[in-house]
Motif scaffolding. Structure first.
Motif, mmCIF file in Angstrom:
data_model
loop_
_atom_site.group_PDB
_atom_site.id
_atom_site.type_symbol
_atom_site.label_atom_id
_atom_site.label_comp_id
_atom_site.label_asym_id
_atom_site.label_seq_id
_atom_site.Cartn_x
_atom_site.Cartn_y
_atom_site.Cartn_z
ATOM 1 N N THR A 284 2.007 -3.909 -13.039
ATOM 2 C CA THR A 284 0.997 -3.784 -14.081
ATOM 3 C C THR A 284 0.358 -5.111 -14.451
ATOM 4 O O THR A 284 -0.783 -5.153 -14.881
ATOM 5 C CB THR A 284 1.601 -3.173 -15.360
ATOM 6 N N GLU B 131 -2.387 4.768 -8.905
ATOM 7 C CA GLU B 131 -3.838 4.815 -8.816
ATOM 8 C C GLU B 131 -4.359 3.810 -7.792
ATOM 9 O O GLU B 131 -3.807 2.725 -7.631
ATOM 10 C CB GLU B 131 -4.465 4.523 -10.181
ATOM 11 N N ALA B 132 -5.439 4.196 -7.121
ATOM 12 C CA ALA B 132 -6.001 3.356 -6.057
ATOM 13 C C ALA B 132 -6.400 1.977 -6.571
ATOM 14 O O ALA B 132 -6.195 0.970 -5.892
ATOM 15 C CB ALA B 132 -7.202 4.054 -5.426
ATOM 16 N N SER B 133 -6.972 1.913 -7.771
ATOM 17 C CA SER B 133 -7.398 0.630 -8.324
ATOM 18 C C SER B 133 -6.213 -0.291 -8.558
ATOM 19 O O SER B 133 -6.296 -1.507 -8.336
ATOM 20 C CB SER B 133 -8.157 0.844 -9.636
ATOM 21 N N THR B 134 -5.097 0.281 -9.004
ATOM 22 C CA THR B 134 -3.891 -0.514 -9.246
ATOM 23 C C THR B 134 -3.302 -1.011 -7.929
ATOM 24 O O THR B 134 -2.872 -2.164 -7.827
ATOM 25 C CB THR B 134 -2.838 0.312 -10.008
ATOM 26 N N THR C 166 0.824 -1.207 0.000
ATOM 27 C CA THR C 166 0.000 0.000 0.000
ATOM 28 C C THR C 166 0.860 1.261 0.000
ATOM 29 O O THR C 166 0.354 2.352 -0.255
ATOM 30 C CB THR C 166 -0.950 0.031 1.215
ATOM 31 N N THR D 94 -3.092 -6.149 -13.075
ATOM 32 C CA THR D 94 -4.277 -5.447 -13.552
ATOM 33 C C THR D 94 -4.559 -5.753 -15.010
ATOM 34 O O THR D 94 -5.427 -5.165 -15.623
ATOM 35 C CB THR D 94 -4.101 -3.925 -13.386
ATOM 36 N N LEU E 266 -4.965 -1.525 -5.148
ATOM 37 C CA LEU E 266 -5.867 -2.542 -4.617
ATOM 38 C C LEU E 266 -5.638 -3.883 -5.305
ATOM 39 O O LEU E 266 -5.560 -4.927 -4.652
ATOM 40 C CB LEU E 266 -7.318 -2.102 -4.802
ATOM 41 N N ALA E 267 -5.509 -3.842 -6.643
ATOM 42 C CA ALA E 267 -5.262 -5.082 -7.386
ATOM 43 C C ALA E 267 -3.926 -5.695 -6.996
ATOM 44 O O ALA E 267 -3.795 -6.915 -6.885
ATOM 45 C CB ALA E 267 -5.290 -4.800 -8.890
ATOM 46 N N THR E 268 -2.931 -4.843 -6.754
ATOM 47 C CA THR E 268 -1.615 -5.317 -6.344
ATOM 48 C C THR E 268 -1.676 -5.987 -4.974
ATOM 49 O O THR E 268 -1.046 -7.023 -4.747
ATOM 50 C CB THR E 268 -0.608 -4.158 -6.303
#
Length: 278
Positions: free
Chosen positions: A234, A183-186, A175, A237, A188-190
């Motif tokens: 990357t 980006e927050a979505s990236t 985090t 995602t 979170l996916a990570t």
């Protein structure tokens, strides 16, 4: 042994969750601080827009802060006398089904290698990424599969708890990517991916009986992922550059990790020999 050394030894000989959290937080703060210093001192060597754009940028922007963090962790466990217990044989071995974890990770590595456009990378960049992989493998495995697992086991927790908490800590460590503007979505996916990956690394350590297997697989995962996708964090995602096979394996890896939680068994007792089996 003087009083201060004895008190320090006694403090760490009674592990708790909050002491483990203290280790993780201090490590992250140290790593981020070192990264800031290095980025200022070697700013002319680091490409702030694309940190993997050159060999020097990879070394100074990514590898060196992690390498210094790894050295700090090694000094820490050496001072506490934990080197043998962390790098030696595991006190509890795994079951046959646990091989699925390292096999999935190895398959993802192979898929990334197959999907890499090697003409897009210079020899220096490839070597630098491999060096980065060594640093990441040692530092992150030492902290989460080494120190964290040892402290949780020494605190008397069962292996399911050890696996989940150490993997969750590994995931939450990522985090800090928020700080770099990701980006927050990236992020979170990570975090989701790294939890699954962390579980597979725990299973790798269990089934092979050594942390070195996890270090090697982890050390190969990061550079091959970057080589295949052309960037950082990357592949999880589904960004351009990742093959369909690699993406499928990544999803399968996360799903397997969740299911594996319910099948992890065992508990390490203080009297259990190093080569014991679960």
């Amino acid at each position: 042994m003087n009083n201060s050394t004895s008190e320090k030894s006694d403090f760490w000989s009674r592990p708790t969750i909050w002491k483990l959290l203290l280790v993780v937080v201090v490590y992250l703060a140290f790593y981020l601080a070192v990264g800031q210093v290095i980025s200022r001192v070697f700013s002319d060597q680091i490409d702030s827009d694309n940190v993997v754009a050159s060999a020097s940028s990879i070394i100074f922007g990514l590898a060196l802060p992690i390498a210094i963090g790894a050295v700090a962790l090694l000094i820490f466990i050496a001072k506490l006398g934990w080197l043998r217990s962390i790098f030696g044989p595991q006190p509890i071995r795994g079951r046959g089904w646990m091989w699925i974890g390292p096999i999935l990770v190895a398959a993802a590595i192979a898929a990334h290698l197959t999907g890499t456009d090697w003409t897009a990378w210079s020899a220096g960049e490839i070597i630098s990424l491999l060096a980065l992989g060594v640093c990441v493998g040692i530092a992150e495995e030492l902290l989460t599969r080494g120190i964290a697992v040892k402290m949780l086991r020494d605190a008397g927790h069962g292996e399911r708890f050890v696996a989940v908490v150490s993997s969750l800590l590994f995931a939450l460590m990522h985090t800090v990517n928020f700080i770099s503007g990701m980006e927050a979505s990236t992020v979170l996916a990570t975090v989701v991916y790294t939890f699954g990956f962390g579980m597979c690394m725990y299973l790798t350590m269990r089934v092979t009986g050594t942390i070195w297997a996890a270090i090697v697989l982890h050390g190969l995962t990061d550079p091959t992922t970057i080589l295949s996708t052309g960037g950082l964090d990357t592949s999880v995602t589904g960004a351009s550059g990742a093959t369909v096979v690699a993406t499928f394996i990544t999803i399968l890896l996360v799903l397997f990790a969740v299911v594996a939680i319910f099948f992890v068994r065992g508990r390490v007792s203080q009297e259990q020999p190093a080569n014991a089996t679960s």
